[in-house]
Scaffold this active site. Structure first.
Site, mmCIF file in Angstrom:
data_model
loop_
_atom_site.group_PDB
_atom_site.id
_atom_site.type_symbol
_atom_site.label_atom_id
_atom_site.label_comp_id
_atom_site.label_asym_id
_atom_site.label_seq_id
_atom_site.Cartn_x
_atom_site.Cartn_y
_atom_site.Cartn_z
ATOM 1 N N LYS A 71 28.777 44.598 29.551
ATOM 2 C CA LYS A 71 27.450 43.973 29.442
ATOM 3 C C LYS A 71 26.395 45.045 29.188
ATOM 4 C CE LYS A 71 24.408 40.906 32.194
ATOM 5 N NZ LYS A 71 24.248 40.211 33.500
ATOM 6 N N SER A 146 23.520 35.201 33.240
ATOM 7 C CA SER A 146 22.998 36.017 32.164
ATOM 8 C C SER A 146 24.066 36.803 31.406
ATOM 9 C CB SER A 146 21.979 37.000 32.723
ATOM 10 O OG SER A 146 22.603 37.911 33.627
ATOM 11 N N SER A 170 25.283 35.349 37.775
ATOM 12 C CA SER A 170 25.459 35.695 36.365
ATOM 13 C C SER A 170 26.859 36.119 35.939
ATOM 14 C CB SER A 170 24.480 36.794 35.969
ATOM 15 O OG SER A 170 23.220 36.236 35.773
HETATM 16 N N1 GLN Z 1 20.208 32.802 36.641
HETATM 17 C C1 GLN Z 1 19.732 33.588 37.742
HETATM 18 C C2 GLN Z 1 18.427 34.201 37.365
HETATM 19 O O1 GLN Z 1 17.942 33.897 36.344
HETATM 20 C C3 GLN Z 1 20.748 34.628 38.097
HETATM 21 C C4 GLN Z 1 20.764 35.755 37.154
HETATM 22 C C5 GLN Z 1 21.714 36.833 37.514
HETATM 23 O O2 GLN Z 1 22.613 36.643 38.343
HETATM 24 N N2 GLN Z 1 21.503 38.005 36.945
HETATM 25 O O3 GLN Z 1 17.863 34.988 38.070
#
Ligand code: GLN
Length: 477
Positions: A71, A146, A170
């Protein structure tokens, strides 16, 4: 070879059936053909050179010659690392994240950097400043986020496995939406050094794979204390590659609050069927309650923005990445932070700055921290009765591209099942447990801190009994 698990690729390499150079070439070809938009960039030359060096070396470290995707939140030396943001366009880190460096030391070959929501804020990868990523099960749908690129590339056989980061879900949520395995380990299990920070008290790095055994193998090379990250932990026991076939004596608590109205019926049914499999394998399923988890989302959306507003202060256009020339300091900020951060990132910085403002601090941040403690206590009480807790990973299957982009609250709801676990710092994984409307459903299993081996054992036994086929229709195996 691209259809094989990492474990099977390792076996083929050891048996001399393929060279690392050929294997990497095959994966690069698949990754370069990228209708899903999984990758922001490939490092084809670097990967080829490493594979050749590994083929020529007399020693074979455990992951020697096996490709991996990473990532774009993880710093990779001399390879552009953008975190999905324009503000880091062209940024070439001077060091590699410990997690990636450990895998490279074990012989893994990084083939490229995957797409993500800007600064890991989002649940669909649509907040990337660069491109959309499509779900390999249905190109009109999101891969989750994400870490959407890291999930999509593994589902689409562009890489056997990958690294993601999970702050509130995420890794687990995109794994669920793409029909693969994703694991967030105990907070502190994996060094965060070189992980571009979003919310430091929540961020964790973890594996995506197509089998639980592969996820365990990758994790086994990631855990452990790193002097460069003071929150990283000495790991109590090696992470084992699981072999369990039965769940005799295992007590699984099904979280009642996450099986109600907000969860799609098809998701609920698939999770209930998986609970039937738990019992077939000798385990017991009991309903449990995590009463404070209903405040999880609200708590997270105070704490995570508060931490992000502090972490993202460093992107001032002076020390990192893009710089826009300006006459005055204000114009400088407007030209960099104002123009180069996307709307979701700016929303979070504003929310977080507000929550931390003197006069409001105790009312918002202080209170959220107290609720966080209650959530920790809920889990502690649950684990007095059961060994693991189970729930859907996501209340819905993959939603359509564009469906939630205008409604941040709907987007935030995508992580309602994963966030409480993150707030409590616990390990959890998602495995595919069936289909609803032809799309994968994820089952989340969470355990007490350091219960990774038990979680992986249970997930492996369930995976074998469920027999989910991770190959999306239309994708070549
Ligand atoms: N969807 C969650 C957020 O927008 C979690 C994101 C993540 O785990 N990086 O913060």
């Amino acid at each position: 070879m691209v259809g094989l698990s990492a474990e099977a690729q390792i076996a083929a390499l050891r048996a001399g059936e393929v060279s690392s150079a050929d294997l990497v070439e095959e994966q690069l070809a698949r990754a370069a053909d990228d209708p899903w938009g999984s990758f922001l960039r490939l490092d084809a030359d670097g990967a080829r050179a490493r594979a050749r060096a590994i083929d020529a070396a007399p020693e074979r470290p455990p992951l020697a010659g096996i490709p991996i995707a990473v990532k774009d939140v993880l710093s990779t030396r001399d390879i552009e690392t953008t975190c999905g943001s324009r503000i880091l366009e062209g940024f070439r880190p001077v060091y590699t994240a410990t997690s990636v460096a450990r895998l490279e030391a074990a012989g893994a070959v990084v083939i490229g950097k995957t797409n993500m929501d800007e600064f890991a804020m989002g649940s669909s990868t649509e907040n990337s400043a660069y491109q959309l990523t499509r779900n390999p099960w249905d190109a009109d749908r999101v891969p989750g986020g994400s870490s959407g690129g890291s999930a999509a590339c593994v589902a689409a056989r562009q890489a056997p496995w990958s690294l993601g980061s999970d702050t509130g879900g995420s890794i687990r949520q995109p794994a669920a939406l793409c029909g693969i395995v994703g694991m967030k380990p105990t907070y502190g299990a994996v060094s965060r050094y070189g992980l571009i920070a979003f919310a430091s008290s929540l961020d964790q790095i973890g594996p995506f794979a197509r089998t639980v055994r592969d996820a365990a193998l990758l994790l086994s090379h990631l855990v452990g204390r790193d002097p460069l990250d003071s929150t990283s932990l000495e790991w109590p026991e090696p992470v084992r590659v699981p072999t369990a076939e039965r769940l005799d004596g295992l007590r699984v608590g099904l979280v009642q609050e996450l099986m109600g109205e907000g969860t799609e019926p098809g998701v609920r049914e698939a999770v209930e069927r998986a609970m039937g499999v738990v019992e077939d394998l000798g385990g017991t399923v009991v309903p449990i309650s995590l009463p404070s988890s209903e405040q999880g989302l609200a708590t997270y959306y105070v704490i995570a923005p508060a931490e992000c507003s502090a972490n993202l202060a460093r992107f001032d256009g002076i020390r990192y990445g893009a710089r826009v020339a300006a006459e005055t300091l204000l114009e400088h900020y407007e030209g960099t932070r104002g123009a180069l951060f996307g709307p979701e990132v700016k929303r979070r910085i504003m929310l977080g700055t507000f929550a931390l403002a003197s006069g409001y601090y105790d009312q918002y941040y202080g209170r959220a921290q107290r609720v966080r403690t209650l959530i920790v206590r809920d889990f502690r009480e649950a684990f007095a009765q059961v060994d693991l807790v189970a729930s859907p990973t996501s209340p819905t299957v993959a939603f359509r591209l564009g469906e939630r982009t205008d409604d941040p609250y709907q987007m935030y709801l995508a992580d309602i099942c994963t966030i409480p676990v993150s707030l409590a710092g616990l390990p959890a994984l998602s495995i595919p447990c069936g289909l609803a409307d032809g799309l994968p459903v994820g089952l989340q299993l969470a355990g007490p801190a350091f219960s990774e081996n038990r979680l992986l054992d249970a997930a492996h036994a369930l995976e074998q009994a469920i027999g989910f086929d991770t190959l999306p229709p239309g994708v070549e195996g």
